[in-house]
Design a protein around this motif. Structure first.
Motif, PDB file in Angstrom:
ATOM      1  N   THR A  90       0.814  -1.218   0.000  1.00  0.00           N
ATOM      2  CA  THR A  90       0.000   0.000   0.000  1.00  0.00           C
ATOM      3  C   THR A  90       0.844   1.264   0.000  1.00  0.00           C
ATOM      4  O   THR A  90       0.325   2.354   0.157  1.00  0.00           O
ATOM      5  CB  THR A  90      -0.920   0.022   1.237  1.00  0.00           C
ATOM      6  N   LYS A  91       2.148   1.130  -0.212  1.00  0.00           N
ATOM      7  CA  LYS A  91       3.040   2.286  -0.197  1.00  0.00           C
ATOM      8  C   LYS A  91       2.989   3.012  -1.532  1.00  0.00           C
ATOM      9  O   LYS A  91       2.608   2.452  -2.551  1.00  0.00           O
ATOM     10  CB  LYS A  91       4.458   1.820   0.097  1.00  0.00           C
ATOM     11  N   ASN A  92       3.394   4.289  -1.508  1.00  0.00           N
ATOM     12  CA  ASN A  92       3.449   5.073  -2.743  1.00  0.00           C
ATOM     13  C   ASN A  92       4.683   4.688  -3.541  1.00  0.00           C
ATOM     14  O   ASN A  92       5.785   4.651  -3.010  1.00  0.00           O
ATOM     15  CB  ASN A  92       3.486   6.569  -2.430  1.00  0.00           C
ATOM     16  N   THR A  93       4.492   4.436  -4.804  1.00  0.00           N
ATOM     17  CA  THR A  93       5.571   4.040  -5.700  1.00  0.00           C
ATOM     18  C   THR A  93       5.621   5.030  -6.849  1.00  0.00           C
ATOM     19  O   THR A  93       4.593   5.446  -7.364  1.00  0.00           O
ATOM     20  CB  THR A  93       5.318   2.615  -6.243  1.00  0.00           C
ATOM     21  N   ARG A  94       6.844   5.415  -7.246  1.00  0.00           N
ATOM     22  CA  ARG A  94       7.018   6.342  -8.354  1.00  0.00           C
ATOM     23  C   ARG A  94       7.635   5.593  -9.530  1.00  0.00           C
ATOM     24  O   ARG A  94       8.472   4.707  -9.357  1.00  0.00           O
ATOM     25  CB  ARG A  94       7.920   7.500  -7.945  1.00  0.00           C
ATOM     26  N   PHE A  95       7.209   5.949 -10.724  1.00  0.00           N
ATOM     27  CA  PHE A  95       7.732   5.378 -11.961  1.00  0.00           C
ATOM     28  C   PHE A  95       8.416   6.504 -12.719  1.00  0.00           C
ATOM     29  O   PHE A  95       7.819   7.571 -12.906  1.00  0.00           O
ATOM     30  CB  PHE A  95       6.609   4.765 -12.799  1.00  0.00           C
ATOM     31  N   SER A  96       9.657   6.265 -13.157  1.00  0.00           N
ATOM     32  CA  SER A  96      10.416   7.335 -13.782  1.00  0.00           C
ATOM     33  C   SER A  96      11.228   6.803 -14.960  1.00  0.00           C
ATOM     34  O   SER A  96      11.717   5.675 -14.940  1.00  0.00           O
ATOM     35  CB  SER A  96      11.360   7.946 -12.749  1.00  0.00           C
ATOM     36  N   SER A  97      11.363   7.654 -15.976  1.00  0.00           N
ATOM     37  CA  SER A  97      12.227   7.347 -17.114  1.00  0.00           C
ATOM     38  C   SER A  97      12.825   8.657 -17.596  1.00  0.00           C
ATOM     39  O   SER A  97      12.110   9.601 -17.886  1.00  0.00           O
ATOM     40  CB  SER A  97      11.436   6.681 -18.238  1.00  0.00           C
ATOM     41  N   ALA A 123       1.923  -0.108 -25.911  1.00  0.00           N
ATOM     42  CA  ALA A 123       3.100  -0.040 -26.777  1.00  0.00           C
ATOM     43  C   ALA A 123       2.728   0.712 -28.050  1.00  0.00           C
ATOM     44  O   ALA A 123       1.785   0.340 -28.743  1.00  0.00           O
ATOM     45  CB  ALA A 123       3.589  -1.441 -27.096  1.00  0.00           C
ATOM     46  N   LYS A 124       3.478   1.790 -28.363  1.00  0.00           N
ATOM     47  CA  LYS A 124       3.081   2.620 -29.492  1.00  0.00           C
ATOM     48  C   LYS A 124       4.056   2.594 -30.666  1.00  0.00           C
ATOM     49  O   LYS A 124       3.659   2.871 -31.790  1.00  0.00           O
ATOM     50  CB  LYS A 124       2.840   4.062 -29.047  1.00  0.00           C
ATOM     51  N   SER A 125       5.331   2.269 -30.443  1.00  0.00           N
ATOM     52  CA  SER A 125       6.271   2.213 -31.563  1.00  0.00           C
ATOM     53  C   SER A 125       7.458   1.314 -31.204  1.00  0.00           C
ATOM     54  O   SER A 125       7.786   1.157 -30.028  1.00  0.00           O
ATOM     55  CB  SER A 125       6.760   3.611 -31.930  1.00  0.00           C
ATOM     56  N   PRO A 126       8.096   0.728 -32.211  1.00  0.00           N
ATOM     57  CA  PRO A 126       9.233  -0.174 -31.948  1.00  0.00           C
ATOM     58  C   PRO A 126      10.405   0.551 -31.294  1.00  0.00           C
ATOM     59  O   PRO A 126      10.683   1.712 -31.616  1.00  0.00           O
ATOM     60  CB  PRO A 126       9.625  -0.682 -33.334  1.00  0.00           C
ATOM     61  N   GLY A 127      11.051  -0.125 -30.367  1.00  0.00           N
ATOM     62  CA  GLY A 127      12.221   0.415 -29.677  1.00  0.00           C
ATOM     63  C   GLY A 127      12.379  -0.238 -28.321  1.00  0.00           C
ATOM     64  O   GLY A 127      11.666  -1.183 -27.981  1.00  0.00           O
ATOM     65  N   LYS A 128      13.324   0.264 -27.541  1.00  0.00           N
ATOM     66  CA  LYS A 128      13.582  -0.300 -26.215  1.00  0.00           C
ATOM     67  C   LYS A 128      13.603   0.817 -25.190  1.00  0.00           C
ATOM     68  O   LYS A 128      14.340   1.795 -25.338  1.00  0.00           O
ATOM     69  CB  LYS A 128      14.911  -1.061 -26.208  1.00  0.00           C
ATOM     70  N   GLY A 129      12.783   0.676 -24.147  1.00  0.00           N
ATOM     71  CA  GLY A 129      12.690   1.693 -23.108  1.00  0.00           C
ATOM     72  C   GLY A 129      12.938   1.127 -21.732  1.00  0.00           C
ATOM     73  O   GLY A 129      12.789  -0.066 -21.488  1.00  0.00           O
ATOM     74  N   LYS A 130      13.337   2.022 -20.819  1.00  0.00           N
ATOM     75  CA  LYS A 130      13.620   1.633 -19.437  1.00  0.00           C
ATOM     76  C   LYS A 130      12.766   2.476 -18.501  1.00  0.00           C
ATOM     77  O   LYS A 130      12.703   3.698 -18.623  1.00  0.00           O
ATOM     78  CB  LYS A 130      15.103   1.845 -19.138  1.00  0.00           C
ATOM     79  N   LEU A 131      12.121   1.798 -17.571  1.00  0.00           N
ATOM     80  CA  LEU A 131      11.301   2.457 -16.560  1.00  0.00           C
ATOM     81  C   LEU A 131      11.844   2.075 -15.194  1.00  0.00           C
ATOM     82  O   LEU A 131      12.008   0.888 -14.908  1.00  0.00           O
ATOM     83  CB  LEU A 131       9.844   2.021 -16.691  1.00  0.00           C
ATOM     84  N   GLN A 132      12.124   3.076 -14.354  1.00  0.00           N
ATOM     85  CA  GLN A 132      12.556   2.806 -12.988  1.00  0.00           C
ATOM     86  C   GLN A 132      11.340   2.732 -12.091  1.00  0.00           C
ATOM     87  O   GLN A 132      10.452   3.588 -12.166  1.00  0.00           O
ATOM     88  CB  GLN A 132      13.484   3.903 -12.471  1.00  0.00           C
ATOM     89  N   VAL A 133      11.318   1.711 -11.238  1.00  0.00           N
ATOM     90  CA  VAL A 133      10.265   1.565 -10.235  1.00  0.00           C
ATOM     91  C   VAL A 133      10.912   1.935  -8.909  1.00  0.00           C
ATOM     92  O   VAL A 133      11.804   1.238  -8.423  1.00  0.00           O
ATOM     93  CB  VAL A 133       9.703   0.127 -10.222  1.00  0.00           C
ATOM     94  N   ILE A 134      10.458   3.063  -8.329  1.00  0.00           N
ATOM     95  CA  ILE A 134      11.119   3.647  -7.162  1.00  0.00           C
ATOM     96  C   ILE A 134      10.208   3.518  -5.936  1.00  0.00           C
ATOM     97  O   ILE A 134       9.098   4.060  -5.926  1.00  0.00           O
ATOM     98  CB  ILE A 134      11.462   5.129  -7.415  1.00  0.00           C
ATOM     99  N   THR A 137       8.401   6.629  -3.374  1.00  0.00           N
ATOM    100  CA  THR A 137       8.524   7.779  -4.282  1.00  0.00           C
ATOM    101  C   THR A 137       9.898   8.450  -4.325  1.00  0.00           C
ATOM    102  O   THR A 137      10.154   9.237  -5.206  1.00  0.00           O
ATOM    103  CB  THR A 137       7.468   8.873  -3.988  1.00  0.00           C
ATOM    104  N   SER A 138      10.787   8.141  -3.390  1.00  0.00           N
ATOM    105  CA  SER A 138      12.059   8.870  -3.367  1.00  0.00           C
ATOM    106  C   SER A 138      13.302   8.013  -3.121  1.00  0.00           C
ATOM    107  O   SER A 138      14.409   8.522  -3.195  1.00  0.00           O
ATOM    108  CB  SER A 138      12.003   9.961  -2.290  1.00  0.00           C
ATOM    109  N   GLU A 139      13.160   6.741  -2.848  1.00  0.00           N
ATOM    110  CA  GLU A 139      14.305   5.906  -2.494  1.00  0.00           C
ATOM    111  C   GLU A 139      14.914   5.271  -3.748  1.00  0.00           C
ATOM    112  O   GLU A 139      14.847   4.064  -3.956  1.00  0.00           O
ATOM    113  CB  GLU A 139      13.883   4.844  -1.480  1.00  0.00           C
TER     114      GLU A 139
END
Length: 151
Positions: A90-97, A123-134, A137-139
């Motif tokens: 139930t903690k707050n999680t931030r997603f960042s790229s 998914a909208k177009s071919p490529g490779k992306g990275k998403l950080q799951v934090i 929200t700040s750690e």
């Protein structure tokens, strides 16, 4: 002399037995590896396969890194990625790229985020992306990267 023949026979028999085990074990039809990162979609002959959602669950405790149910996946254009917290988280999680060649927003578009922490991308177009799951929200020292390749 008889003892030498006996040893040769034992060595020969052992070698043949090992050869039979190796060859017998390699002739099975069950040698195709299964890649758990690539979801399979059942299809009916004559009908096109429909794309299924890929669901990734994230979880973390008080001091450990974020744990993902998968962290390197492949999607097709138009397929949905759903990130959801593990049951009881139930903690707050931030997603960042951040920008650059692996900017998540170049290849996946956020559709919706719910108060439960569930977030949906398409998914909208071919490529490779990275998403950080934090976590919390700040750690960022406890963050984990989710890599998504869109084909």
């Amino acid at each position: 002399m008889n003892m030498i023949r006996s040893k040769r026979f034992i060595y020969l028999a052992t070698g043949l037995l090992l050869l039979a085990i190796v060859l017998g074990g390699c002739s099975g039809n069950n040698l195709n590896p299964i890649d758990p990162q690539k979801p399979t979609v059942p299809s009916t002959p004559g009908k096109p396969a429909e794309m299924s959602d890929v669901v990734i669950t994230y979880n973390y405790g008080e001091s450990d890194k974020v744990q993902l149910s998968a962290n390197n996946i492949t999607l097709k254009v138009g397929q949905r990625l759903i990130l959801q917290p593990a049951k009881g988280l139930t903690k707050n999680t931030r997603f960042s790229s951040s920008g650059g060649p692996n900017f998540f927003g170049d290849y996946l578009q956020q559709q919706e985020q719910q108060p439960t922490g569930k977030i949906v991308f398409i998914a909208k177009s071919p490529g490779k992306g990275k998403l950080q799951v934090i976590p919390n929200t700040s750690e960022s020292n406890r963050a984990t990267d989710l890599w998504v390749t869109v084909q």
